[in-house]
Motif scaffolding. Structure first.
Motif, PDB file in Angstrom:
ATOM      1  N   PRO A  48       0.916  -1.132  -0.129  1.00  0.00           N
ATOM      2  CA  PRO A  48       0.043   0.012   0.042  1.00  0.00           C
ATOM      3  C   PRO A  48       0.725   1.224  -0.057  1.00  0.00           C
ATOM      4  O   PRO A  48       0.447   2.326  -0.534  1.00  0.00           O
ATOM      5  N   ILE A  49       2.051   1.292   0.403  1.00  0.00           N
ATOM      6  CA  ILE A  49       2.999   2.498   0.445  1.00  0.00           C
ATOM      7  C   ILE A  49       3.185   2.634  -0.832  1.00  0.00           C
ATOM      8  O   ILE A  49       3.286   3.908  -1.485  1.00  0.00           O
ATOM      9  N   ALA A  50       3.491   1.698  -1.796  1.00  0.00           N
ATOM     10  CA  ALA A  50       4.038   1.961  -3.102  1.00  0.00           C
ATOM     11  C   ALA A  50       3.099   2.313  -3.835  1.00  0.00           C
ATOM     12  O   ALA A  50       3.081   3.267  -4.754  1.00  0.00           O
ATOM     13  N   VAL A  51       1.747   1.678  -3.627  1.00  0.00           N
ATOM     14  CA  VAL A  51       0.462   2.052  -4.179  1.00  0.00           C
ATOM     15  C   VAL A  51       0.237   3.569  -4.152  1.00  0.00           C
ATOM     16  O   VAL A  51      -0.191   4.343  -5.145  1.00  0.00           O
ATOM     17  N   HIS A  52       0.334   3.901  -2.935  1.00  0.00           N
ATOM     18  CA  HIS A  52      -0.079   5.613  -2.600  1.00  0.00           C
ATOM     19  C   HIS A  52       0.974   6.312  -3.301  1.00  0.00           C
ATOM     20  O   HIS A  52       0.406   7.337  -3.824  1.00  0.00           O
ATOM     21  N   LEU A  53       2.199   6.032  -3.125  1.00  0.00           N
ATOM     22  CA  LEU A  53       3.241   6.906  -3.869  1.00  0.00           C
ATOM     23  C   LEU A  53       3.078   6.999  -5.430  1.00  0.00           C
ATOM     24  O   LEU A  53       3.340   7.709  -5.823  1.00  0.00           O
ATOM     25  N   PHE A  54       2.665   5.981  -5.847  1.00  0.00           N
ATOM     26  CA  PHE A  54       2.383   5.807  -7.475  1.00  0.00           C
ATOM     27  C   PHE A  54       0.936   6.440  -7.923  1.00  0.00           C
ATOM     28  O   PHE A  54       1.182   7.402  -8.835  1.00  0.00           O
ATOM     29  N   VAL A  55       0.054   6.498  -6.971  1.00  0.00           N
ATOM     30  CA  VAL A  55      -1.296   7.050  -7.235  1.00  0.00           C
ATOM     31  C   VAL A  55      -1.343   8.744  -6.836  1.00  0.00           C
ATOM     32  O   VAL A  55      -1.938   9.342  -7.571  1.00  0.00           O
ATOM     33  N   LEU A  56      -0.774   8.951  -5.862  1.00  0.00           N
ATOM     34  CA  LEU A  56      -0.755  10.317  -5.380  1.00  0.00           C
ATOM     35  C   LEU A  56      -0.332  11.482  -6.416  1.00  0.00           C
ATOM     36  O   LEU A  56      -1.112  12.258  -6.522  1.00  0.00           O
ATOM     37  N   PRO A  57       0.879  11.094  -7.213  1.00  0.00           N
ATOM     38  CA  PRO A  57       1.000  12.129  -8.116  1.00  0.00           C
ATOM     39  C   PRO A  57      -0.027  12.419  -9.179  1.00  0.00           C
ATOM     40  O   PRO A  57      -0.234  13.542  -9.619  1.00  0.00           O
ATOM     41  N   PHE A  58      -0.556  11.206  -9.689  1.00  0.00           N
ATOM     42  CA  PHE A  58      -1.717  11.581 -10.593  1.00  0.00           C
ATOM     43  C   PHE A  58      -2.934  12.189 -10.115  1.00  0.00           C
ATOM     44  O   PHE A  58      -3.526  12.959 -10.847  1.00  0.00           O
ATOM     45  N   VAL A  59      -3.259  12.090  -8.831  1.00  0.00           N
ATOM     46  CA  VAL A  59      -4.483  12.451  -8.370  1.00  0.00           C
ATOM     47  C   VAL A  59      -4.020  13.887  -8.088  1.00  0.00           C
ATOM     48  O   VAL A  59      -4.893  14.883  -8.291  1.00  0.00           O
ATOM     49  N   PHE A  60      -2.902  14.094  -7.600  1.00  0.00           N
ATOM     50  CA  PHE A  60      -2.465  15.785  -7.459  1.00  0.00           C
ATOM     51  C   PHE A  60      -2.308  16.315  -8.719  1.00  0.00           C
ATOM     52  O   PHE A  60      -2.915  17.594  -8.782  1.00  0.00           O
ATOM     53  N   LEU A  61      -1.965  15.709  -9.739  1.00  0.00           N
ATOM     54  CA  LEU A  61      -1.801  16.579 -10.957  1.00  0.00           C
ATOM     55  C   LEU A  61      -3.179  16.658 -11.646  1.00  0.00           C
ATOM     56  O   LEU A  61      -3.522  17.754 -12.251  1.00  0.00           O
ATOM     57  N   PHE A  62      -4.130  15.834 -11.244  1.00  0.00           N
ATOM     58  CA  PHE A  62      -5.499  16.007 -11.888  1.00  0.00           C
ATOM     59  C   PHE A  62      -6.134  17.072 -11.282  1.00  0.00           C
ATOM     60  O   PHE A  62      -6.546  18.021 -12.037  1.00  0.00           O
ATOM     61  N   PHE A  63      -5.999  17.472 -10.035  1.00  0.00           N
ATOM     62  CA  PHE A  63      -6.559  18.528  -9.401  1.00  0.00           C
ATOM     63  C   PHE A  63      -5.658  19.791  -9.545  1.00  0.00           C
ATOM     64  O   PHE A  63      -6.449  20.881  -9.737  1.00  0.00           O
ATOM     65  N   SER A  64      -4.396  19.578 -10.040  1.00  0.00           N
ATOM     66  CA  SER A  64      -3.651  20.736 -10.284  1.00  0.00           C
ATOM     67  C   SER A  64      -3.978  21.356 -11.632  1.00  0.00           C
ATOM     68  O   SER A  64      -4.199  22.683 -11.890  1.00  0.00           O
ATOM     69  N   VAL A  65      -4.382  20.460 -12.617  1.00  0.00           N
ATOM     70  CA  VAL A  65      -4.895  20.738 -13.963  1.00  0.00           C
ATOM     71  C   VAL A  65      -6.234  21.483 -13.822  1.00  0.00           C
ATOM     72  O   VAL A  65      -6.451  22.371 -14.499  1.00  0.00           O
ATOM     73  N   LEU A  66      -7.197  20.950 -13.102  1.00  0.00           N
ATOM     74  CA  LEU A  66      -8.690  21.161 -12.934  1.00  0.00           C
ATOM     75  C   LEU A  66      -8.706  22.586 -12.194  1.00  0.00           C
ATOM     76  O   LEU A  66      -9.580  23.230 -12.707  1.00  0.00           O
ATOM     77  N   PHE A  67      -7.879  22.916 -11.307  1.00  0.00           N
ATOM     78  CA  PHE A  67      -7.932  24.105 -10.661  1.00  0.00           C
ATOM     79  C   PHE A  67      -6.803  25.097 -10.736  1.00  0.00           C
ATOM     80  O   PHE A  67      -6.982  26.381 -10.407  1.00  0.00           O
TER      81      PHE A  67
END
Length: 209
Positions: free
Chosen positions: A95-114
């Motif tokens: 789950p640590i690896a999954v969290h680190l992998f998924v986090l940038p994409f979620v972050f980028l999504f909100f960064s592009v959106l807002f």
């Protein structure tokens, strides 16, 4: 009536009320998010620069991501026995690896959106590794070890779903055998030279041999 030993046990489960656990999880992480946003506000005032609450919340995406991942991890762990160091380590590291992998994409999504893509992938990863890696390790490790500890403690208390106790017994009474439902027995006593089995409507006396 004599209750079975299995019937006396309380039906313990690690996640007896999933909705309640999820609600607690939400409350905990939203409290953490609120406190860290307030911390950013105090830090901006102390250093004399502008505070933007939306930007502060964006950098708290790490805490929001914990909620679905911990709920999913909890459901998986309910079906697992953490009976080795390797298996326990796997359920911490994965789950640590999954969290680190998924986090940038979620972050980028909100960064592009807002924020029109103001924050790039490299900036997000370096910020996360520098500031939040230890938080991710501590939370997932504590969650897995907490599950392992509670599971070990409750293993002997979890009742068997399948009824493994006797339902009926055969009583030899001279030449006649009587089939008795175990749940109909109220008391068994020794009354020399007989054994008395007390049922709801009658007593059966068996001579000792």
């Amino acid at each position: 009536m004599i209750p079975s030993a299995l019937q006396k046990k309380t039906n313990y489960t690690f996640s007896a009320d999933t909705n309640k656990n999820i609600a607690i999880l939400l409350a905990v992480f939203f409290s953490i998010i609120s406190l860290t946003v307030f911390q950013d506000f105090l830090e901006s005032n102390r250093n004399g620069y502008s505070f933007y609450i939306s930007e502060s919340i964006l950098f708290k995406t790490i805490w929001i991501l914990f909620i679905p991942l911990l709920v999913l991890l909890g459901k998986i762990l309910k079906k697992q026995q953490l009976d080795s160091i390797g298996k326990t380590t796997f359920f911490i590291v994965t789950p640590i690896a999954v969290h680190l992998f998924v986090l940038p994409f979620v972050f980028l999504f909100f960064s592009v959106l807002f924020y029109n893509g103001r924050y790039d992938f490299h900036k997000i990863m370096t910020y996360t590794l520098a500031n939040d890696l230890y938080k991710i390790i501590i939370i997932y490790s504590a969650f897995v070890f907490g599950h392992k500890y509670l599971s070990d403690k409750l293993t002997e208390l979890v009742p068997i779903n399948k009824q493994s106790y006797l339902k009926k017994i055969i009583i030899g009474n001279g030449k006649n055998n009587a089939v008795i439902d175990v749940n109909d027995i109220y008391q068994i006593t020794a009354e020399t030279p007989y054994i008395s089995i007390q049922l709801e409507e009658k007593n059966i006396f068996i001579q000792k041999r």
